[in-house]
Design a protein around this motif. Structure first.
Motif, PDB file in Angstrom:
ATOM      1  N   ILE A 439       0.838  -1.209   0.000  1.00  0.00           N
ATOM      2  CA  ILE A 439       0.000   0.000   0.000  1.00  0.00           C
ATOM      3  C   ILE A 439       0.870   1.254   0.000  1.00  0.00           C
ATOM      4  N   THR A 440       1.950   1.231   0.782  1.00  0.00           N
ATOM      5  CA  THR A 440       2.854   2.391   0.855  1.00  0.00           C
ATOM      6  C   THR A 440       3.453   2.700  -0.514  1.00  0.00           C
ATOM      7  N   ILE A 441       3.941   1.669  -1.178  1.00  0.00           N
ATOM      8  CA  ILE A 441       4.522   1.848  -2.519  1.00  0.00           C
ATOM      9  C   ILE A 441       3.455   2.339  -3.499  1.00  0.00           C
ATOM     10  N   PHE A 442       2.251   1.809  -3.363  1.00  0.00           N
ATOM     11  CA  PHE A 442       1.151   2.238  -4.234  1.00  0.00           C
ATOM     12  C   PHE A 442       0.886   3.735  -4.064  1.00  0.00           C
ATOM     13  N   HIS A 443       0.842   4.200  -2.810  1.00  0.00           N
ATOM     14  CA  HIS A 443       0.607   5.630  -2.557  1.00  0.00           C
ATOM     15  C   HIS A 443       1.721   6.489  -3.161  1.00  0.00           C
ATOM     16  N   GLU A 444       2.947   6.013  -3.070  1.00  0.00           N
ATOM     17  CA  GLU A 444       4.079   6.771  -3.607  1.00  0.00           C
ATOM     18  C   GLU A 444       3.975   6.926  -5.125  1.00  0.00           C
ATOM     19  N   ASN A 446       1.092   6.504  -6.856  1.00  0.00           N
ATOM     20  CA  ASN A 446      -0.245   6.967  -7.247  1.00  0.00           C
ATOM     21  C   ASN A 446      -0.764   7.948  -6.206  1.00  0.00           C
ATOM     22  N   SER A 447      -0.060   9.070  -6.086  1.00  0.00           N
ATOM     23  CA  SER A 447      -0.359  10.015  -4.995  1.00  0.00           C
ATOM     24  C   SER A 447      -1.732  10.663  -5.122  1.00  0.00           C
ATOM     25  N   LEU A 448      -2.341  10.588  -6.314  1.00  0.00           N
ATOM     26  CA  LEU A 448      -3.647  11.216  -6.491  1.00  0.00           C
ATOM     27  C   LEU A 448      -4.796  10.211  -6.463  1.00  0.00           C
ATOM     28  N   LYS A 449      -4.496   8.963  -6.110  1.00  0.00           N
ATOM     29  CA  LYS A 449      -5.551   7.947  -5.978  1.00  0.00           C
ATOM     30  C   LYS A 449      -5.830   7.687  -4.512  1.00  0.00           C
ATOM     31  N   LYS A 450      -7.085   7.453  -4.194  1.00  0.00           N
ATOM     32  CA  LYS A 450      -7.485   7.287  -2.789  1.00  0.00           C
ATOM     33  C   LYS A 450      -6.887   6.043  -2.155  1.00  0.00           C
ATOM     34  N   GLY A 451      -6.644   5.012  -2.942  1.00  0.00           N
ATOM     35  CA  GLY A 451      -6.107   3.776  -2.402  1.00  0.00           C
ATOM     36  C   GLY A 451      -6.194   2.654  -3.409  1.00  0.00           C
ATOM     37  N   ILE A 452      -5.947   1.434  -2.914  1.00  0.00           N
ATOM     38  CA  ILE A 452      -5.949   0.244  -3.777  1.00  0.00           C
ATOM     39  C   ILE A 452      -7.320  -0.409  -3.727  1.00  0.00           C
ATOM     40  N   PRO A 453      -7.914  -0.713  -4.862  1.00  0.00           N
ATOM     41  CA  PRO A 453      -9.178  -1.457  -4.845  1.00  0.00           C
ATOM     42  C   PRO A 453      -9.012  -2.797  -4.122  1.00  0.00           C
ATOM     43  N   ILE A 454     -10.013  -3.182  -3.346  1.00  0.00           N
ATOM     44  CA  ILE A 454      -9.956  -4.440  -2.601  1.00  0.00           C
ATOM     45  C   ILE A 454      -9.690  -5.611  -3.526  1.00  0.00           C
ATOM     46  N   ALA A 455     -10.307  -5.604  -4.708  1.00  0.00           N
ATOM     47  CA  ALA A 455     -10.131  -6.714  -5.653  1.00  0.00           C
ATOM     48  C   ALA A 455      -8.677  -6.858  -6.080  1.00  0.00           C
ATOM     49  N   THR A 456      -7.963  -5.729  -6.201  1.00  0.00           N
ATOM     50  CA  THR A 456      -6.546  -5.769  -6.568  1.00  0.00           C
ATOM     51  C   THR A 456      -5.721  -6.444  -5.485  1.00  0.00           C
ATOM     52  N   LEU A 457      -6.003  -6.125  -4.226  1.00  0.00           N
ATOM     53  CA  LEU A 457      -5.302  -6.762  -3.106  1.00  0.00           C
ATOM     54  C   LEU A 457      -5.569  -8.258  -3.063  1.00  0.00           C
ATOM     55  N   LYS A 458      -6.814  -8.631  -3.284  1.00  0.00           N
ATOM     56  CA  LYS A 458      -7.166 -10.059  -3.260  1.00  0.00           C
ATOM     57  C   LYS A 458      -6.396 -10.814  -4.344  1.00  0.00           C
ATOM     58  N   ASN A 459      -6.369 -10.261  -5.549  1.00  0.00           N
ATOM     59  CA  ASN A 459      -5.673 -10.936  -6.640  1.00  0.00           C
ATOM     60  C   ASN A 459      -4.163 -10.996  -6.410  1.00  0.00           C
ATOM     61  N   LYS A 460      -3.651 -10.037  -5.660  1.00  0.00           N
ATOM     62  CA  LYS A 460      -2.224 -10.001  -5.381  1.00  0.00           C
ATOM     63  C   LYS A 460      -1.831 -10.986  -4.282  1.00  0.00           C
ATOM     64  N   PHE A 461      -2.603 -11.063  -3.212  1.00  0.00           N
ATOM     65  CA  PHE A 461      -2.196 -11.840  -2.041  1.00  0.00           C
ATOM     66  C   PHE A 461      -3.058 -13.071  -1.762  1.00  0.00           C
ATOM     67  N   ASP A 493      -3.201   7.313   7.714  1.00  0.00           N
ATOM     68  CA  ASP A 493      -2.932   8.760   7.680  1.00  0.00           C
ATOM     69  C   ASP A 493      -2.808   9.305   6.261  1.00  0.00           C
ATOM     70  N   PHE A 494      -3.179   8.505   5.265  1.00  0.00           N
ATOM     71  CA  PHE A 494      -3.002   8.965   3.888  1.00  0.00           C
ATOM     72  C   PHE A 494      -4.059   9.984   3.496  1.00  0.00           C
ATOM     73  N   LYS A 495      -3.605  11.086   2.896  1.00  0.00           N
ATOM     74  CA  LYS A 495      -4.492  12.088   2.315  1.00  0.00           C
ATOM     75  C   LYS A 495      -3.888  12.545   0.986  1.00  0.00           C
ATOM     76  N   ILE A 496      -4.740  12.762   0.026  1.00  0.00           N
ATOM     77  CA  ILE A 496      -4.263  13.228  -1.271  1.00  0.00           C
ATOM     78  C   ILE A 496      -3.793  14.682  -1.145  1.00  0.00           C
ATOM     79  N   LYS A 497      -2.569  14.944  -1.609  1.00  0.00           N
ATOM     80  CA  LYS A 497      -2.019  16.294  -1.576  1.00  0.00           C
ATOM     81  C   LYS A 497      -1.573  16.694  -2.973  1.00  0.00           C
ATOM     82  N   LEU A 498      -2.079  17.831  -3.435  1.00  0.00           N
ATOM     83  CA  LEU A 498      -1.717  18.314  -4.764  1.00  0.00           C
ATOM     84  C   LEU A 498      -0.508  19.244  -4.683  1.00  0.00           C
ATOM     85  N   SER A 499       0.421  19.054  -5.630  1.00  0.00           N
ATOM     86  CA  SER A 499       1.553  19.969  -5.718  1.00  0.00           C
ATOM     87  C   SER A 499       1.091  21.277  -6.381  1.00  0.00           C
TER      88      SER A 499
END
Length: 628
Positions: A439-444, A446-461, A493-499
């Protein structure tokens, strides 16, 4: 009482049915075709009464190669074998094949019966005994006593009878009621007029008249109306007995040989099955993807094999990929034959009915199969440690053919009680850390996305777990670690921040859409205004995710404010009107016909309005209020 199932084996016309008749006074050739052809086509059954009044069941199985599948069906549940070799013929092709099948099925007790003794000389018999000794030089059947019988000497059969009683007494002490659950592999089904549905087989476990069982693979519940064993009605049947059930809840036409009646919760219908394969010899090791026929229980099925490891010794792990779901359980033993020429390939033992596709030589998967191979000495904590994932209690019991409850596990196992999910604590921490890192790498990235879809996590793990089980586990896993909202997973603590650059592009997009009011703009026209296409796309889809812009038709977008205003004006119109035309809505929007049509079609697609045609007004199109 200890019950013993005795089976016959041997080449065609070596005297199996005659032997059973002498021992039991029952002719097991009951089918019209059998009597006409003078050979056993199907399984025959007869009671052997011991001196102390016990009733052992003798199964007379076919000897002809064509009916070998019935021989395997008869071997289901056999404790003791009468292996016939005719003195005049000696060792024949089916003698060899039956011997190999019985060896693969693990039948270790019996008597070698030399039939038709009166047809040869004493010298011939001695030669045959030497040949037999050489034939059984692999220690299988090595301890079997040899008894000679002759149709012209009834006393020879009395000697055999006494030897059977003597030899079976040695194993009767080892046969006990170990089965907590009941199972009947059906080998015959019929429906006598006025009686109903009758099925028969060899019992495993105890069951009584009036009890309920599940029929597999149908998963139909049936009730036992009556029980018989060797023609006598009984209220209860125990293990190692031939029995027939009169059942309700299903017709005879719905049942076939190979179906299973059981109350065992671990029995499954499966198409992908992990097995241990033991080849007959080096020449019978099949190639990968070889098409096979599987004789298991009382059924015959078709499929192909997939190797899970390189062929390094006589015991090989591979998967059976069946052409349909079949009822199987952990520990079931079967015989594999080639599909084309029906060559005997070897035996299999089922290790996992919940198999999943995996790559060849997958170390963690092979480790799991090693555990299952030695199930009787499994440490559950160690098993779950190497499983490297979570598992439900039901799945664990199915994998191990057991009946664990949530109180059977030590402190190394984490239990999610609400969902009965089990996982080793060390694996839980590893998975938790892996997901956090992911999730941390995903945020780095994809800083403008709210998070990882649950289905993506399921398919990954957790690709092989059910959605519900995964969701329950993820909710438990997320406590004080990450958050789940609107179907996506993010750090707490993730929040989308625009440059600054992002904010400039954002404002420019919003200005462009504001200038086009209700009409909006096509995506490509908006994109044409920006040099950095990738940054533009990231900002644009961020605005969509935040619902600041709305897609009102294929690839056309408007500001959220204009969309809500269009909806507000439509709602106001419907306060005093029941329907609206395209031209009326065009006037309300103070726009053009094309824009009005786009909105009304969008509202129609989202069930806010409903489009109707009125024939008597020249097929005029109206929209009526449906969801406002």
């Amino acid at each position: 009482m200890n019950n013993i199932i005795i089976g016959t084996a041997g080449h065609i016309d070596h005297g199996k049915t005659t032997l059973v008749k002498y021992l039991t006074d029952v002719n097991t050739d009951t089918m019209k075709e059998e009597k006409e052809r003078g050979m056993t086509i199907d399984l025959g059954f007869a009671p052997l009464i011991t001196p102390d009044g016990q009733i052992f069941s003798i199964i007379d199985v076919p000897g002809h190669e064509k009916f070998i599948k019935n021989m395997v069906a008869g071997a289901k549940g056999i404790d003791f074998v009468l292996f016939l070799i005719a003195c005049d013929d000696g060792i024949m092709p089916q003698t060899i094949e039956h011997k190999e099948i019985l060896k693969l099925l693990g039948i270790q007790h019996g008597i070698i019966v030399l039939s038709k003794r009166d047809l040869v000389s004493s010298e011939k018999v001695e030669e045959l005994k030497k040949e037999i000794s050489s034939f059984f030089d692999d220690n299988f059947f090595k301890s079997f006593p040899i008894v000679e019988v002759s149709n012209k000497d009834e006393h020879s059969y009395r000697i055999l009878y006494n030897k059977i009683i003597e030899e079976t007494s040695k194993i009767a002490k080892t046969i006990s009621e170990k089965n907590k659950f009941f199972r009947l592999d059906i080998d015959k089904v019929y429906s006598p007029k006025g009686v109903g549905t009758i099925v028969s087989g060899t019992s495993e476990g105890t069951i009584s008249k009036g009890d309920f069982l599940t029929l597999y693979p149908h998963k139909i519940q049936v009730r036992i109306k009556a029980i018989q064993t060797h023609g006598k009605s009984v209220d209860t049947i125990v293990s190692h007995q031939r029995c027939a059930f009169n059942i309700s809840g299903v017709t005879a036409k719905e049942i076939e040989r190979g179906n299973v009646l059981t109350n065992h919760p671990a029995l499954l219908n499966s198409r992908l099955i992990d097995v241990l394969f033991t080849p007959l010899n080096n020449e019978t090791i099949p190639k990968n993807n070889t098409k096979i026929r599987l004789n298991i229980g009382t059924g015959e099925y078709y499929g192909k094999i997939k190797y899970l490891q390189d062929c390094i010794d006589k015991n090989i792990f591979f998967q059976l990929i069946m052409d349909r779901e079949i009822p199987v359980n952990f520990g079931d033993i079967g015989i594999l034959r080639s599909l084309g020429n029906s060559t005997l390939l070897g035996g299999i033992r089922i290790l996992n009915t919940l198999a999943v596709p995996t790559k060849k030589n997958n170390p963690s998967y092979l480790k799991k199969l090693d555990f299952l191979l030695n199930k009787d000495c499994i440490d559950i904590s160690d098993y779950l440690l190497h499983k490297n994932s979570f598992i439900t209690l039901t799945e664990l019991n199915q994998e191990l053919n057991h009946s664990y409850n949530l109180n059977n596990f030590n402190e190394n196992i984490l239990i999610i009680k609400e969902s009965e999910i089990l996982i080793h604590k060390d694996i839980f921490l590893l998975i938790k850390n892996d997901i956090l890192k992911y999730i941390t790498i995903f945020h780095e990235k994809n800083s403008l996305k709210k998070g990882i879809p649950i289905a993506t996590l399921k398919n990954k793990f957790f690709l092989n777990n059910s959605i519900k089980t995964f969701n329950d586990f993820l909710i438990f896993l997320s406590k004080d670690t990450f958050k789940i909202k609107d179907g996506v997973v993010s750090l707490l603590d993730f929040k989308i921040k625009l440059s600054k650059e992002d904010k400039i592009i954002k404002d420019e997009i919003l200005v462009l859409l504001k200038q086009n009011s209700f009409k909006g703009l096509n995506f490509n026209k908006i994109e044409d205004n920006f040099i950095d296409k990738n940054r533009f796309k990231n900002i644009f889809f961020y605005l969509i995710s935040e619902e600041l812009i709305i897609e009102i038709s294929n690839n056309r977008f408007v500001l959220k404010g204009f969309y809500k205003e269009a909806l507000k004006r439509l709602s106001s119109f419907f306060i005093s009107n029941s329907q609206i035309t395209l031209s009326e809505f065009r006037d309300i929007l103070e726009s053009n016909r094309e824009t009005a049509l786009i909105y009304l079609e969008h509202f129609n697609g989202t069930y806010i309005t409903k489009k109707i045609l009125v024939e008597n007004k020249g097929k005029s199109c109206f929209y009526i209020n449906k969801g406002l």
